[in-house]
Design a protein around this motif. Structure first.
Motif, mmCIF file in Angstrom:
data_model
loop_
_atom_site.group_PDB
_atom_site.id
_atom_site.type_symbol
_atom_site.label_atom_id
_atom_site.label_comp_id
_atom_site.label_asym_id
_atom_site.label_seq_id
_atom_site.Cartn_x
_atom_site.Cartn_y
_atom_site.Cartn_z
ATOM 1 N N PHE A 646 5.434 37.917 68.300
ATOM 2 C CA PHE A 646 5.245 36.709 69.085
ATOM 3 C C PHE A 646 6.216 35.601 68.677
ATOM 4 C CE2 PHE A 646 3.298 32.492 69.601
ATOM 5 C CZ PHE A 646 3.160 32.461 70.682
ATOM 6 N N MET A 647 6.355 35.112 67.207
ATOM 7 C CA MET A 647 7.146 34.121 66.957
ATOM 8 C C MET A 647 8.643 34.529 67.349
ATOM 9 S SD MET A 647 5.113 31.912 66.080
ATOM 10 C CE MET A 647 6.285 30.584 65.412
ATOM 11 N N ASP A 648 9.086 35.607 67.224
ATOM 12 C CA ASP A 648 10.524 35.781 67.431
ATOM 13 C C ASP A 648 10.681 35.645 69.177
ATOM 14 O OD1 ASP A 648 13.108 37.194 66.954
ATOM 15 O OD2 ASP A 648 12.426 38.707 68.454
ATOM 16 N N LYS A 649 9.862 36.251 69.830
ATOM 17 C CA LYS A 649 9.967 35.745 71.268
ATOM 18 C C LYS A 649 9.751 34.374 71.642
ATOM 19 C CE LYS A 649 8.226 37.168 75.948
ATOM 20 N NZ LYS A 649 7.855 38.127 76.832
ATOM 21 N N ALA A 650 8.707 33.691 71.141
ATOM 22 C CA ALA A 650 8.577 32.431 71.277
ATOM 23 C C ALA A 650 9.558 31.341 70.904
ATOM 24 C CB ALA A 650 7.372 31.780 70.635
ATOM 25 N N THR A 651 10.334 31.430 69.668
ATOM 26 C CA THR A 651 11.361 30.731 69.319
ATOM 27 C C THR A 651 12.690 31.146 70.009
ATOM 28 O OG1 THR A 651 11.785 32.066 67.617
ATOM 29 C CG2 THR A 651 10.405 30.314 66.877
ATOM 30 N N ARG A 652 12.851 32.257 70.568
ATOM 31 C CA ARG A 652 14.127 32.477 71.298
ATOM 32 C C ARG A 652 13.797 31.957 72.829
ATOM 33 N NH1 ARG A 652 17.364 37.135 69.544
ATOM 34 N NH2 ARG A 652 16.613 37.911 67.361
ATOM 35 N N GLU A 653 12.667 32.006 73.368
ATOM 36 C CA GLU A 653 12.413 31.466 74.710
ATOM 37 C C GLU A 653 12.833 29.914 74.437
ATOM 38 O OE1 GLU A 653 12.271 32.936 77.122
ATOM 39 O OE2 GLU A 653 11.074 34.821 77.241
ATOM 40 N N ALA A 654 12.271 29.260 73.492
ATOM 41 C CA ALA A 654 12.540 27.851 73.235
ATOM 42 C C ALA A 654 13.819 27.256 73.330
ATOM 43 C CB ALA A 654 11.794 27.389 71.857
ATOM 44 N N LYS A 655 14.745 28.288 72.738
ATOM 45 C CA LYS A 655 16.327 27.807 73.258
ATOM 46 C C LYS A 655 16.521 26.708 72.263
ATOM 47 C CE LYS A 655 15.707 29.973 77.736
ATOM 48 N NZ LYS A 655 14.324 30.082 77.522
ATOM 49 N N VAL A 656 15.946 26.459 71.224
ATOM 50 C CA VAL A 656 16.345 25.072 70.302
ATOM 51 C C VAL A 656 17.044 25.567 69.261
ATOM 52 C CG1 VAL A 656 15.529 23.288 69.037
ATOM 53 C CG2 VAL A 656 14.382 23.953 71.204
ATOM 54 N N HIS A 657 16.670 26.734 68.504
ATOM 55 C CA HIS A 657 17.211 27.074 67.163
ATOM 56 C C HIS A 657 17.752 28.309 67.434
ATOM 57 C CE1 HIS A 657 15.732 23.681 64.879
ATOM 58 N NE2 HIS A 657 14.533 23.854 65.282
ATOM 59 N N THR A 658 17.544 29.047 68.235
ATOM 60 C CA THR A 658 17.925 30.359 68.640
ATOM 61 C C THR A 658 17.723 30.681 70.076
ATOM 62 O OG1 THR A 658 17.837 32.688 67.768
ATOM 63 C CG2 THR A 658 15.630 31.654 67.780
ATOM 64 N N SER A 659 18.289 31.911 70.592
ATOM 65 C CA SER A 659 17.980 32.429 71.884
ATOM 66 C C SER A 659 18.147 33.713 72.100
ATOM 67 C CB SER A 659 18.854 31.461 72.958
ATOM 68 O OG SER A 659 20.069 31.712 72.958
ATOM 69 N N TRP A 660 17.755 34.426 72.926
ATOM 70 C CA TRP A 660 18.175 35.709 73.390
ATOM 71 C C TRP A 660 19.781 35.803 73.739
ATOM 72 C CZ3 TRP A 660 14.262 38.551 72.436
ATOM 73 C CH2 TRP A 660 12.931 38.170 72.533
ATOM 74 N N VAL A 661 20.337 34.821 74.266
ATOM 75 C CA VAL A 661 21.672 34.792 74.702
ATOM 76 C C VAL A 661 22.608 34.709 73.363
ATOM 77 C CG1 VAL A 661 23.453 33.859 76.057
ATOM 78 C CG2 VAL A 661 21.359 34.427 77.006
#
Length: 872
Positions: A646-661
């Protein structure tokens, strides 16, 4: 659909048609009337959800194919159940298993299926179209080519481009360059003639359907001739293979062949800037479908319409209706083609937005979900919860600023292509107006982005040939006004022009109006649901699809007003509490809402949790930490791997410190390690369990769950039970909420609670018996007393006493429903005024005389009350 109710299942290769058929008896016993299936037309291989349709003319082979589907249909019929089907009209997958897309890659604009897809074909002066961008390469094209990762292979008498597991067709016209060389090797005049015939095929131009069919037939004849030649003389096939080895070994020859294709293989990152087809949000593997074309609608819906006509499917849920060019037109045509079958649309309504008067039964239920969830948030403690969040994280509590920034980031980083396409249309409009002809492209793009960033709803529904609604004019006017107010540096006349084009008041603005509507929707979805919701964590139970986290709760009176209005306009809309797309299950939200009732205790607890977590912390992101602590409280007990996912998805979706892209591996590893350590820390577990116990968070969350489920099953509309949620369900965002459902456990609970009393099931609360028992009672009540659950009748009941604002009470024909919202179990001094008559509580069995009834008596045996009048 009178008295109907649905049970949503997520079909996938691990749970196919046969598995769904095997639970038909269980669903009939539970009391639902319809199985509600996720999309099951042929999807991409291994699809876990079915929204990536590859072939709309077949049911999914990985679910069992047509034979297993027939088994499911028979099982439903045997148990008196109908079927609702989720359909995907907006997009298809760009995968080799999609025969239509494959044909487009092979034949370009001359493909028979070119009109199906929303591709921005660009014709050169000679009438030939530019290739379609296919952004799949892991590196720049030239580097990939020179590293030997691209090759041409022969499959029988056809040729494909291979890139690891990806395959792409070689354009038939370009077979000539391979076959001619092979003819020289083999000394075959017949092969040379075929090579010349392939090379003489018409160039890929946007053509009429008849010309496309004629070209297709010619290609098939040439391929058949090539097969015959290979069969007659195997040495010719061997010569072709040898020629391919030569081509694959010479980068210049391979490059020359690849550049002649109807597609351009490119690095995956080029998609956000240069993609030339409409896609689903920012997913370039899902291409838009032009169902605004009647012929396209007919061919893409052929199987769906047959299932409806044959009585196999009783209703449809239309996925992502806002992605369509003209949803109203589509729904009109769908209604005509299905004789006005039951249809609900996946539509997110923002704020005070109302669903347009479409030919449908209403929405799929997110508006109901939010309306109910808000009841269980204590609005009196908003300031305290805001202070707790701000003090702990140092983050801004201005949600609307976060949304505005997120929308701009999405347009700047992920939806560049979509913004540029609409900017092109705006530039065309400005070029023909001398007062705007000198605007630079940067100015146009800036104005457009700001307008979209201020757009208050997903989209409008302006279309040529019909008047623009007052609601759409108001929305566009609001966006124009907000843009001018926020950005006085942008030319006000330009912003006004955007508004006039968008609203349909300019004769040349039709295409702009259509395309800007297909831009505001994905910007809203990606900017809000998939970004802002993962950045703003004041109370995460409010961060739900269709919700507004800046609105902290809703009064009972407002709930009554909205429910009555919805019942009047859409009495058969679908109602839901959990779906495959919700960020958290209804039961997680029900528990988290209790935090709003104990802000001081929560604030102290989160500080202690942070102190205990100090040894595990190797990064600086208190906002993510605050999200984690709420998530643990909402889903406790939870194992570490679920929390990490969950936290991996949440932080990537937030796009602040990390993201999917643009992932940050160091940050991602730190978050995962921290989460795993926190979940495994016995001191932290003890603190969480102390907080839950001392504040009765679990018990109060369960009472909230029973109350909101009772509202789901009794309010006007068609209630949907998401798979497995008839027991307590502490699921998080997908894929967590798509885990296998333990049907055997539910069958056991069904057997053991069949003759149980309220006291019996309450004694087995930890297993979820109260929720299951109540759900089955109320679903069966709906089947037995259809008249009580049909139509728009909805009358709020008067509640008097100290806690009158913490009760939802309403009447329907021969039915009175009373459920608590906030507070504890002491209901002394509070009464509800029921209609006259003899009433029986369908759950406790207690009998009451109509009129004033004390709530401490009404809730004496069970936390909610559903009263029936007269014989069943």
């Amino acid at each position: 659909m009178d008295g109907a109710s649905t049970y949503r299942v997520q079909l996938h290769p691990g749970f196919g048609f046969g598995d769904a058929a095997a639970i038909a008896d269980y669903l009939a016993d539970l009391g639902v009337t319809h199985l509600y299936c996720s999309p099951y037309l042929q999807a991409a291989p291994g699809s876990t959800h079915g929204y990536d349709v590859a072939d709309p003319h077949r049911v999914n082979a990985e679910l069992g194919g047509f034979d297993a589907h027939d088994t499911l249909v028979a099982a439903l019929a045997d148990h008196g159940l109908g079927q609702i089907l989720d359909i995907v009209p907006n997009h298809m997958v760009t995968d080799a298993t999609n025969p239509w897309w494959w044909d487009v890659l092979a034949n370009g604009a001359a493909s028979r299926f070119a009109p199906v897809f929303d591709i921005g074909w660009h014709e050169r002066p000679d009438g030939v179209t530019d290739p379609v961008l296919v952004p799949v390469l892991g590196d720049h094209y030239g580097r990939v080519l020179e590293s030997g990762e691209l090759s041409i292979e022969r499959l029988g008498a056809r040729f494909v481009v291979r890139y690891y597991d990806h395959r792409f067709p070689l354009a038939p016209r370009t077979y000539e360059s391979v076959l001619a060389g092979a003819a020289d090797r083999a000394g075959s005049s017949a092969l040379a003639d075929l090579a010349e015939s392939f090379g003489a095929l018409p160039m890929p131009r946007v053509s009429e359907a008849e010309a496309a069919r004629a070209r297709h037939d010619l290609v098939e004849r040439l391929v058949a001739d090539l097969i015959e030649l290979f069969d007659e003389d195997p040495s010719i096939a061997a010569a072709v293979d040898e020629e391919l080895r030569t081509v694959n070994g010479e980068n210049d020859r391979l490059d020359a062949l690849l550049t002649r294709q109807n597609y351009r293989l490119a690095r995956w990152r080029t998609a956000s800037d240069e993609l030339d087809y409409r896609r689903f949000f920012n997913i370039d593997s899902l291409i838009g479908v032009r169902v605004e074309d009647p012929a396209v609608l007919e061919t893409t819906h052929e199987l769906i319409l047959r299932l409806v006509a044959d009585g196999v499917v009783d209703g449809l849920r239309v996925d992502h209706v806002d992605g369509l060019r003209d949803p109203e037109q589509y729904l009109d045509r769908l209604a005509d083609a299905t004789d006005d079958t039951y249809v609900v649309v996946e539509k997110i309504l923002e704020g005070h937005e109302n669903l347009p008067s479409w030919r449908s039964a209403g929405t799929s239920g997110y508006d109901f979900l939010i309306r109910v969830n808000d009841l269980f948030v204590d609005s009196g403690n908003e300031a305290a919860m805001s202070d707790c969040y701000a003090d702990f994280t140092g983050e801004s509590t201005d949600y609307h600023e976060i949304v505005h920034a997120a929308k701009h980031q999405i347009m700047r980083d992920e939806l560049v292509t979509e913004v540029e396409r609409v900017t092109d249309l705006l530039a065309d409009a400005c070029a023909s107006r001398r007062r705007h002809s000198d605007h630079t492209r940067r100015e146009l793009r800036d104005a457009l982005r700001e307008y979209v960033a201020h757009f208050p709803v997903y989209r409008t529904y302006v279309a040529g040939g019909r008047p623009t609604s007052a609601a759409d004019r108001d929305v566009i006017g609001a966006a124009v006004g907000a843009t001018r107010s926020a950005r006085p540096d942008i030319d006000a006349e330009l912003v006004d022009l955007i508004g006039r084009l968008a609203v349909g008041d300019e004769s040349d603005g039709g295409e702009f109006a259509a395309r800007v509507q297909q831009l505001t929707a994905p910007v809203m979805a990606k900017g809000v649901e998939d970004t802002a919701f993962y950045r703003y964590h004041r109370l995460i139970s409010l961060n739900e699809v269709g919700g507004d986290p800046s609105r902290f709760g809703r009064s009972v009176d407002e709930f009554h007003r909205l429910t009555a209005a919805s019942a009047s306009a859409w009495p058969n809309a679908m109602n839901t509490l959990s779906t495959h797309d919700t960020k958290r299950s209804a039961d997680v939200r029900a528990r988290l809402n209790v935090l709003s009732e104990v802000p001081s205790e929560w604030s102290a607890t989160v500080e202690r949790l942070a102190e205990l977590a100090t040894p595990h912390r190797s990064f600086d992101d208190l906002n993510a930490e605050y999200l984690l602590f709420q998530t643990l409280v909402g889903a406790w007990p939870i194992d570490a791997e679920r929390a990490v996912a969950f936290m991996d998805k949440a932080t990537r979706e937030a796009k602040v410190h990390t993201s999917w892209v643009d992932p940050d591996p160091e940050y991602d590893l730190a978050i995962a390690a921290f989460t795993r350590a926190v979940v495994g820390d016995d001191r932290i577990a003890t603190e969480i369990e102390r907080f839950l116990r001392e504040n009765d968070v679990v018990g109060r969350g369960r009472r909230n769950s029973l109350a909101q489920t009772a509202l789901l099953l009794t309010a006007p509309g068609v209630p949907d039970t998401y798979q497995g949620s008839e027991l307590w369900d502490l699921s998080l965002v997908d894929p967590d909420n798509r885990r296998p459902v333990d049907v055997d456990l539910r069958r056991l609970v069904a057997a053991e609670s069949a003759a149980a009393s309220a006291a019996d099931v309450l004694a087995r609360s930890d297993r979820g018996d109260p929720k299951f028992w109540m759900t089955r009672h109320l679903l069966r009540l709906r089947r037995e007393r259809t008249h009580s659950f049909t139509g728009s009748d909805y009358e709020p009941l008067a509640v008097d006493g100290a806690r009158s604002g913490q009760v939802v009470a309403f009447a329907r024909p021969d039915l009175s429903v009373v459920v608590p919202t906030l507070g504890g179990d002491d209901w002394s001094g509070t009464t509800v005024e029921t209609p006259p008559g003899d009433w029986t509580d369908a759950l406790s069995g207690r009998r009451f005389d109509g009129g004033s009834i004390r709530l401490d008596e009404l809730f004496a045996d069970f936390p909610v009350s559903v009263l029936t009048r007269g014989a069943r």
